[in-house]
Design a protein around this motif. Structure first.
Motif, PDB file in Angstrom:
ATOM      1  N   LEU A  36      -3.621   5.407  -2.423  1.00 46.04           N
ATOM      2  CA  LEU A  36      -4.802   5.698  -1.613  1.00 46.04           C
ATOM      3  C   LEU A  36      -4.769   7.117  -1.077  1.00 46.04           C
ATOM      4  CD1 LEU A  36      -5.138   2.511   0.576  1.00 46.04           C
ATOM      5  CD2 LEU A  36      -6.689   3.271  -1.208  1.00 46.04           C
ATOM      6  N   THR A  41      -8.791   9.006  -0.631  1.00 44.80           N
ATOM      7  CA  THR A  41      -9.696   8.076   0.047  1.00 44.80           C
ATOM      8  C   THR A  41      -9.122   7.571   1.361  1.00 44.80           C
ATOM      9  OG1 THR A  41      -8.743   6.404  -1.375  1.00 44.80           O
ATOM     10  CG2 THR A  41     -10.929   7.221  -1.969  1.00 44.80           C
ATOM     11  N   MET A  45     -11.454   6.051   4.475  1.00 44.31           N
ATOM     12  CA  MET A  45     -11.432   4.609   4.641  1.00 44.31           C
ATOM     13  C   MET A  45     -11.616   4.159   6.086  1.00 44.31           C
ATOM     14  SD  MET A  45      -8.459   2.666   2.728  1.00 44.31           S
ATOM     15  CE  MET A  45      -7.355   3.057   4.046  1.00 44.31           C
ATOM     16  N   TRP A  50     -17.507  -1.419   4.663  1.00 44.23           N
ATOM     17  CA  TRP A  50     -16.926  -2.202   3.579  1.00 44.23           C
ATOM     18  C   TRP A  50     -18.058  -2.646   2.664  1.00 44.23           C
ATOM     19  CZ3 TRP A  50     -12.140  -3.303   1.842  1.00 44.23           C
ATOM     20  CH2 TRP A  50     -11.972  -4.414   0.998  1.00 44.23           C
ATOM     21  N   TYR A  57     -14.654   1.021   0.072  1.00 46.22           N
ATOM     22  CA  TYR A  57     -13.784   0.050   0.723  1.00 46.22           C
ATOM     23  C   TYR A  57     -13.319   0.576   2.070  1.00 46.22           C
ATOM     24  CZ  TYR A  57     -13.714  -1.949  -3.958  1.00 46.22           C
ATOM     25  OH  TYR A  57     -14.073  -2.483  -5.150  1.00 46.22           O
ATOM     26  N   ILE A  59     -12.498   0.389   6.115  1.00 44.93           N
ATOM     27  CA  ILE A  59     -12.044  -0.704   6.980  1.00 44.93           C
ATOM     28  C   ILE A  59     -12.460  -0.476   8.423  1.00 44.93           C
ATOM     29  CG2 ILE A  59     -10.151  -1.506   5.533  1.00 44.93           C
ATOM     30  CD1 ILE A  59      -8.292   0.220   7.243  1.00 44.93           C
ATOM     31  N   GLU A 251      -9.473  -2.358  -3.875  1.00 46.20           N
ATOM     32  CA  GLU A 251      -9.762  -3.285  -2.785  1.00 46.20           C
ATOM     33  C   GLU A 251      -8.468  -3.824  -2.180  1.00 46.20           C
ATOM     34  OE1 GLU A 251     -12.123  -6.406  -4.253  1.00 46.20           O
ATOM     35  OE2 GLU A 251     -12.646  -7.202  -2.288  1.00 46.20           O
ATOM     36  N   THR A 254      -6.323  -1.302  -0.134  1.00 46.88           N
ATOM     37  CA  THR A 254      -6.724  -1.000   1.252  1.00 46.88           C
ATOM     38  C   THR A 254      -5.999  -1.897   2.249  1.00 46.88           C
ATOM     39  OG1 THR A 254      -8.584  -2.528   1.159  1.00 46.88           O
ATOM     40  CG2 THR A 254      -9.051  -0.235   0.616  1.00 46.88           C
ATOM     41  N   ALA A 257      -3.262  -0.205   3.900  1.00 49.65           N
ATOM     42  CA  ALA A 257      -3.690   0.668   4.997  1.00 49.65           C
ATOM     43  C   ALA A 257      -3.823  -0.150   6.276  1.00 49.65           C
ATOM     44  CB  ALA A 257      -5.001   1.347   4.653  1.00 49.65           C
ATOM     45  N   CYS A 258      -4.465  -1.327   6.181  1.00 51.51           N
ATOM     46  CA  CYS A 258      -4.559  -2.230   7.341  1.00 51.51           C
ATOM     47  C   CYS A 258      -3.159  -2.548   7.861  1.00 51.51           C
ATOM     48  CB  CYS A 258      -5.224  -3.550   6.967  1.00 51.51           C
ATOM     49  SG  CYS A 258      -6.895  -3.427   6.392  1.00 51.51           S
TER      50      CYS A 258
END
Lengths: 285, 295, 235
Positions: A36, A41, A45, A50, A57, A59, A251, A254, A257-258
């Motif tokens: 990512l 991106t 993000m 979303w 994508y 968040i 997808e 991501t 990342a969360c």
């Protein structure tokens, strides 16, 4: 002597492995989320929506969902917890506060999924009727239920720090004719603010980290929530939902990342509470 | 006059808070209990299958929570089997061998591990399974073993902390007894410290069992499914009680299935309450022990 | 065996501190063999600390620091107990210690006395019983407990528990016995029995005891050491 050293090594190895697991969890997320960052991106993000059909994508709605649900839960829960803790350790007398203490300790053992189950069939219809619109699965319902879930963490922490206020201070206040409430307001609370802050931060951490309540109650909509009566999706619920759907795609990436956001949040909170705790230890000496 | 007003209102607020909290918990749990009480029967577990046939694994159970119960028991057993030796060993190391510096650095990591959302541990387990699936063998997928490992990681910090605190809380006069008689560090730990800290450690283990039994977020990423029957091997998918409750709440076909959901919720609640009571009782015995025992 | 030395323990230029707090300053003192030496003085002046210096029991306290040397006459010659060649376990087997509060382990009376033997790797069951009996007789406890050796040691009275702890320290036949206010948690009757016991042990080992009770020191001790400002004043 040699066995002693061997045993010490083995025990140290167990501790080292446990530390390694903590690092590995972070490492895995960074490595799997890395494409990512190189794809450029990563930062977009956090600000975009979303829209999987358009290949976007972002968040941002999940960050907003997590923040609103967790902070609202803490706002609901802090006054009630403070009241309960005060009742348990300072103001209450007779058997009821002791019973309450026992109930609070028991609450730590209640499975989250049972809370969620009860919430869906009891709380959600109530909120739906009260609001008069929507399905009842919304930020408000999730925050209310989460408030109940995190209350014991705070109450136990609060009442412990109330109990650790030196007896001599209390006696001094009593000798000057202070009522129990005055003792609470002028001696106990000022003396235990570190414990209070730690308790709130810990509870906030629990609220941010909880998956089930938000997943079951908050409605999981991916749109940016506009009010507390609208459904929302948290970062944790997002991880649970997307994994269930897809395997190896942008997808899916991501999610890491969360994960990194949640991990870093936890780390900051842990360091914060430890610092406060350390300072508190020093003061006691 | 103002003082009295403040006095009254603060006191009233405290009692009100207690009432609100009690009412919410009793309301939520009471609702589940009352609605679900009627579904508690052998039929809840075994459906239309004869209990004896199901227990002897002669016939599969389709409309009962027996497979989910067995799944949860297997899962918890495995997870604790993995976590207990590592957790207790690390706890002993932290309390008895680690230097203050190591104590604080390792302690930070254990606090983080205890604090991270359980879904991240699940995500980790899922990623590991995926990693092995691609790199080692495509027979490896999210399964019972991966779930058990992830749950083990989840409860590891609790086990370490409870062991460490139980040992560190032993009073100094207990601690010096054996060294003064010529015991080595290892002998002191084995003959004196561990036996005296045993109840604290055991109650920590029991609380970890409860934590494993109730967790849903970890297992939903690492191999639990809605219908799998009994787990056939470590690498197969499985059913579990908390996930069963979660799926029912999200989608139930008919009233009978919903009632099974209530039943399962009561069973899980009862299991956790039992474990909690057990841990409390053991810990109280520890307090008695330290208080009256060694004076 | 060489002749018995005049002084069992020789302390030279000893400094001891907990963090910033200096407890002992340039302490030099000799402790005579086969005699009862009492360390007296107000509390918080390092009396108990001085005792733990003789069996190195202070070493697990993180902030504690020590300088100087302690020599104890063990197995026929004076040895520096802080030298690397000195085994900690062996030292503590030859230098027994009894604490302020009785600390029986949660096991039977018999097992409590056997415990040090077990630690030392002596597991011959046939020799255990005579050793236990000798130790209990030395501690004047045998007659009271001979019929209840399998009972929990914690069922004994406070004075009996303390004598049990003495017996437990004596079962290894120590050359030095350290007593840290052994009677401070006991009533007058139990104290008297313990004092008689201490006097009877004078021929078997060198005793160093801490006491805050001057009358007790007069009754029991051959020699008193008073700690003042980290140094010693002979009485």
């Amino acid at each position: 002597m040699r066995t002693e050293r061997l045993v010490q090594r083995l025990l140290g190895l167990a501790a080292g492995c446990s530390v390694a697991v903590t690092l590995l969890i972070f490492g895995f997320m960074v490595i799997l989320g890395l494409p990512l960052a190189t794809g450029g991106t990563f930062f977009r993000m956090f600000t975009s929506a979303w829209l999987p059909h358009q290949g976007v994508y972002g968040i941002a709605p999940m960050v907003a969902g997590t923040l609103s649900i967790a902070s609202l839960a803490v706002v609901f829960s802090v006054p009630v917890s403070l009241g309960c803790a005060a009742l348990i350790s300072v103001l209450g007398s007779g058997p009821l506060p002791a019973l309450l203490h026992r109930l609070v300790r028991f609450m730590t053992g209640i499975p989250t999924v049972v809370y969620g189950f009860a919430g869906i069939f009891l709380l959600v219809p109530l909120v739906r009727e009260w609001a008069g619109r929507g399905s009842g699965m919304c930020i408000l319902s999730a925050a209310l239920l989460l408030g109940v879930l995190i209350a014991p963490t705070m109450i136990l922490f609060f009442s412990d720090s109330f109990a650790s206020v030196p007896r001599t201070y209390l006696e001094a206040a009593e000798a000057l004719g202070a009522t129990p409430v005055q003792k609470l307001l002028h001696v106990v609370i000022p003396c235990s603010w570190r414990g209070l802050t730690s308790g709130v931060v810990l509870a906030l951490g629990r609220a941010v980290g909880d998956t089930l309540i938000a997943l079951m109650i908050a409605g999981n909509a991916t749109a940016m929530p506009g009010s507390v009566l609208e459904p929302a999706r948290t970062l944790t619920a997002h991880i649970a939902l997307v994994v269930a759907a897809d395997f190896d795609s942008l997808e899916f990436r991501t999610l890491f990342a969360c994960g990194i956001i949640l991990y870093l949040c936890t780390t900051v909170m842990v360091i914060f509470t430890r610092r406060i705790g350390a300072a508190w230890e020093q003061q006691r000496w | 006059m103002v003082t009295r007003l403040i006095d009254r209102s603060v006191t009233a607020f405290a009692w009100l808070s207690g009432l609100v909290l009690t009412a919410s918990v009793v309301g939520l749990m009471g609702y589940v209990l009352i609605k679900g009480m009627g579904s508690l029967s052998p039929r809840l577990f075994f459906g239309n299958t004869a209990p004896l046939d199901a227990l002897l694994l002669r016939r599969q159970v389709f409309d009962g929570i027996f497979p989910a119960t067995v799944g949860t028991l297997t899962l918890v057993g495995l997870a604790i089997f993995i976590a207990m030796p590592i957790g207790i060993a690390a706890g002993i190391y932290m309390a008895e061998f680690a230097t203050p510096r190591i104590q604080s650095v390792f302690g930070l990591f254990f606090d983080i591990l205890a604090g991270i959302p359980s879904i991240l541990v699940g995500l980790f387990g899922f990623s590991v399974a995926l990693f092995f699936h691609h790199r080692v063998s495509d027979r490896i997928a999210p399964c019972l073993l991966i779930s058990a490992l992830s749950l083990a990681f989840l409860v590891l910090p609790y086990l370490i902390r409870t062991t460490q605190t139980a040992l560190e809380n032993l009073p100094r006069h207990v601690r010096v007894t054996a060294p003064a008689l010529g015991a080595s560090r290892l002998q002191t730990i084995i003959y004196v410290l561990l036996p005296q800290a045993l109840s604290g450690i055991v109650s920590g283990v029991i609380l970890s069992v409860g934590r494993c039994a109730e967790d849903t977020a970890v297992i939903m990423l690492t191999g639990v499914v809605a219908t799998a029957g009994l787990p056939s091997s470590l690498l197969s998918s499985y059913e579990a009680l908390p996930f069963f409750i979660y799926t029912i709440s999200a989608q139930y076909a008919d009233q009978a299935e919903l009632m099974r959901g209530y039943g399962a919720a009561i069973v899980l609640l009862a299991v956790c309450a039992l474990l909690f009571t057990l841990a409390t009782l053991i810990r109280h015995r520890l307090a008695d022990h330290l208080f009256y025992g060694t004076r | 065996m060489s002749a018995q030395p005049r002084f069992k323990i020789k302390v030279r230029n000893l400094f001891f501190s907990y963090g910033e707090n200096v407890v002992l300053k340039d302490l030099t003192v000799d402790i005579p063999d086969r005699a009862i030496t009492a360390v007296v003085g107000p509390s918080g002046r390092g009396k108990s600390t001085l005792l733990t210096l003789f069996n190195r029991l202070w070493e697990d306290i993180p902030t504690a620091r020590m300088l100087g040397s302690v020599q104890i006459h063990l197995n026929g010659s004076h040895r520096d107990i802080y030298h690397r060649s000195c085994s900690l376990s062996d030292l503590r087997r030859s230098v027994g210690m009894v604490f302020q509060t009785p600390n029986p382990l949660p096991m039977s009376i018999y097992k409590n006395i056997c415990f040090p033997l077990k630690l030392a790797g002596k597991s011959d069951r046939k020799q255990m019983m005579p050793a236990v009996e000798t130790a209990l007789r030395q501690a004047c406890l045998w007659e009271e407990v001979k019929n209840r050796l399998r009972e929990d040691a914690r069922s004994l009275s406070g004075g009996q528990q303390q004598r049990l702890c003495m017996a437990r320290a004596l079962v290894l036949k120590p050359e030095v016995l350290l007593l840290d206010e052994p009677t401070s948690s006991l009533d007058a009757a139990a104290t008297e029995i313990i004092e008689q016991l201490i006097l009877s042990l004078r021929e078997t080992c060198t005793i160093v005891m801490v006491s805050h009770d001057m009358a007790q020191v007069e009754r029991v001790a051959d020699r008193g050491l008073e700690l003042s400002d980290g140094r010693v004043v002979l009485k």
